[in-house]
Design an enzyme around this catalytic site. Structure first.
Site, mmCIF file in Angstrom:
data_model
loop_
_atom_site.group_PDB
_atom_site.id
_atom_site.type_symbol
_atom_site.label_atom_id
_atom_site.label_comp_id
_atom_site.label_asym_id
_atom_site.label_seq_id
_atom_site.Cartn_x
_atom_site.Cartn_y
_atom_site.Cartn_z
ATOM 1 N N CYS A 10 11.340 102.860 21.950
ATOM 2 C CA CYS A 10 10.221 102.976 22.894
ATOM 3 C C CYS A 10 8.941 103.044 22.086
ATOM 4 O O CYS A 10 8.958 103.531 20.957
ATOM 5 C CB CYS A 10 10.260 104.294 23.664
ATOM 6 S SG CYS A 10 11.547 104.394 24.896
ATOM 7 N N ARG B 222 3.405 102.969 27.963
ATOM 8 C CA ARG B 222 4.540 102.912 27.034
ATOM 9 C C ARG B 222 5.470 101.762 27.408
ATOM 10 O O ARG B 222 5.429 101.247 28.525
ATOM 11 C CB ARG B 222 5.290 104.235 27.107
ATOM 12 C CG ARG B 222 5.882 104.588 28.477
ATOM 13 C CD ARG B 222 7.369 104.361 28.619
ATOM 14 N NE ARG B 222 8.202 104.985 27.634
ATOM 15 C CZ ARG B 222 8.613 106.253 27.673
ATOM 16 N NH1 ARG B 222 8.234 107.030 28.668
ATOM 17 N NH2 ARG B 222 9.419 106.730 26.737
ATOM 18 N N ASN C 6 12.342 108.922 22.641
ATOM 19 C CA ASN C 6 13.528 109.410 21.919
ATOM 20 C C ASN C 6 13.182 109.907 20.526
ATOM 21 O O ASN C 6 12.373 109.288 19.812
ATOM 22 C CB ASN C 6 14.564 108.281 21.796
ATOM 23 C CG ASN C 6 15.634 108.413 22.847
ATOM 24 O OD1 ASN C 6 15.558 109.272 23.724
ATOM 25 N ND2 ASN C 6 16.648 107.567 22.770
HETATM 26 C C1 LIG Z 1 16.081 107.009 27.054
HETATM 27 C C2 LIG Z 1 14.586 107.294 27.207
HETATM 28 C C3 LIG Z 1 13.918 107.087 25.868
HETATM 29 C C4 LIG Z 1 13.916 105.639 25.479
HETATM 30 C C5 LIG Z 1 13.715 105.558 24.000
HETATM 31 O O1 LIG Z 1 12.956 106.238 23.367
HETATM 32 N N1 LIG Z 1 14.480 104.644 23.443
HETATM 33 C C6 LIG Z 1 14.558 104.556 22.023
HETATM 34 C C7 LIG Z 1 15.969 104.262 21.663
HETATM 35 S S1 LIG Z 1 16.302 104.721 20.065
HETATM 36 O O2 LIG Z 1 16.692 106.118 20.080
HETATM 37 O O3 LIG Z 1 15.187 104.533 19.182
HETATM 38 O O4 LIG Z 1 17.409 103.854 19.702
HETATM 39 C C8 LIG Z 1 14.283 108.708 27.697
HETATM 40 C C9 LIG Z 1 12.749 108.865 27.929
HETATM 41 C C10 LIG Z 1 12.611 109.885 29.054
HETATM 42 C C11 LIG Z 1 14.036 110.410 29.284
HETATM 43 C C12 LIG Z 1 14.336 111.062 30.633
HETATM 44 C C13 LIG Z 1 13.348 112.203 30.917
HETATM 45 O O5 LIG Z 1 13.281 113.090 29.819
HETATM 46 C C14 LIG Z 1 13.742 112.968 32.197
HETATM 47 C C15 LIG Z 1 15.215 113.405 32.245
HETATM 48 C C16 LIG Z 1 15.478 114.582 31.317
HETATM 49 C C17 LIG Z 1 16.925 115.034 31.404
HETATM 50 O O6 LIG Z 1 17.137 116.077 30.500
HETATM 51 C C18 LIG Z 1 17.866 113.883 31.043
HETATM 52 C C19 LIG Z 1 17.624 112.732 31.999
HETATM 53 C C20 LIG Z 1 16.163 112.231 31.984
HETATM 54 C C21 LIG Z 1 16.066 111.243 33.156
HETATM 55 C C22 LIG Z 1 15.794 111.554 30.636
HETATM 56 C C23 LIG Z 1 16.746 110.373 30.315
HETATM 57 C C24 LIG Z 1 16.374 109.662 28.995
HETATM 58 O O7 LIG Z 1 16.563 110.524 27.916
HETATM 59 C C25 LIG Z 1 14.895 109.176 29.015
HETATM 60 C C26 LIG Z 1 14.785 108.080 30.083
#
Ligand SMILES: C[C@H](CCC(=O)NCCS(=O)(=O)O)[C@H]1CC[C@H]2[C@@H]3[C@H](O)C[C@@H]4C[C@H](O)CC[C@]4(C)[C@H]3C[C@H](O)[C@]12C
Length: 324
Positions: free
Chosen positions: A2, A16, A79
């Protein structure tokens, strides 16, 4: 992966990319000023600033990924897997669960300076929202027209950094991301000159060789450098359309196409959505992987004195404007 970024023209913009291999089922959610928002430790807050952003709405509760409030403050969670570590409950501080961190800040703080004060009083805990939605390992960018910070909760405590680059990606921690930027200090949008050696006849063999050496891969550190360069060298008119268009081009520099980033056998991360919030005007613009046409939700077109969460599913259909 992200990437988040800020942009200033006449108004202040923040947005974002949300890159992942699956969707949690997110929608644009507005919490009006009188929505009684329940915080895990602090109880219910009856009146607060109104917010708009992208959220997974679980049993009527907006779990925000990124949002902005009516005062122009924005915040996004990205993340931070393997580095994020949350604290145990501390009764001397204001405990806040990680899933409610965005509404906790945006319902109460008008500026980054307010947020910095709030951060000094708070303790971020890792309690999950539910068994189905476990604790997310994130770090956050918080910004307004006057400043930008990054918040990282790690094993050694809560870190708050000023962020002069105005961008955030994923690992490693923010100070290392900034350190790695030293490697790119000679990048320029101008045509390069031969500084390599006067013993070699090196020339610019084509127009448009600016930014030579900018990393093109999808790693978090490369995306950080790429979007920082694009953002800091960005030029646009300051009208709404020109600013929004330019903002989507800034984040377009780190767009992820299906097939290029395999995270598990046969599973590919894609840019599920890209957002651009005009935090000054409370308008949330977005595109999705299938629908690159910009769609907008204006918080001021809803009743901000209401008591219920108002949400809009993302328009996902590919829109093509036929000319003949
Ligand atoms: C997966 C998302 C982040 C995407 C990201 O950064 N990808 C990078 C991948 S990598 O690591 O670099 O490979 C995160 C951003 C916001 C998060 C959400 C938000 O924090 C809101 C809730 C929080 C809850 O604890 C979990 C579900 C959730 C609904 C989360 C699910 C997931 O972790 C999300 C959607």
């Amino acid at each position: 992966m992200c990437t988040a970024a800020t942009y200033q023209t006449k108004d202040f913009y923040m947005g974002r990319t949300l890159d992942y291999e699956f969707s949690y089922g997110e929608q644009i959610a507005i919490i009006p000023r009188n929505y009684p928002i329940k915080f895990h430790y602090a109880g219910t807050m009856e009146h607060h600033y109104a917010c708009i952003g992208m959220a997974h709405v679980a049993n009527g509760y907006p779990l925000y990924y990124d949002a902005a409030n009516e005062k122009g403050l924005g915040m996004a969670g990205l993340n931070f897997v393997g580095n994020a570590a949350y604290a145990d409950v501390d009764n001397e501080k204001e405990n806040v669960a990680q899933y409610e961190f965005i509404p906790w800040i945006l319902t109460q703080c008008a500026t980054v300076e307010d947020a910095k004060k709030k951060l000094k009083e708070m303790n971020l805990t890792g309690i999950p929202f539910s068994a189905q939605l476990p604790t997310a390992q994130l770090h956050w960018i918080i910004a307004d027209k006057d400043g930008c910070i990054v918040v990282e909760s790690m094993a050694d405590g809560l870190h708050v950094y000023d962020n002069p680059a105005g961008v955030l990606t994923n690992n490693p921690p923010f100070p290392q991301q900034m350190f790695l930027m030293n490697q790119y200090m000679n990048l320029s949008p101008k045509q390069p000159e031969n500084l390599f050696s006067d013993k070699l006849p090196l020339t610019t063999y084509s127009r448009g060789m600016g930014a030579l050496g900018l990393p093109g891969d999808l790693s978090s550190t490369s995306r950080f450098a790429r979007v920082a360069f694009t953002r800091l060298n960005s030029r646009s008119e300051d009208t709404e359309k020109a600013s929004v268009s330019q903002f989507f081009h800034i984040l377009g520099s780190v767009d992820q196409q299906r097939g290029c980033c395999e995270v598990a056998e046969g599973k590919y991360e894609i840019t599920i959505y890209t957002s651009c919030c005009n935090t000054t005007k409370g308008i949330y613009y977005y595109t999705t992987y299938e629908n690159p046409q910009i769609t907008a939700v204006n918080m001021h077109a809803t009743d901000l004195n209401g008591t219920e969460v108002v949400s809009y599913p993302m328009l996902q259909d590919t829109e093509i404007r036929y000319q003949n």
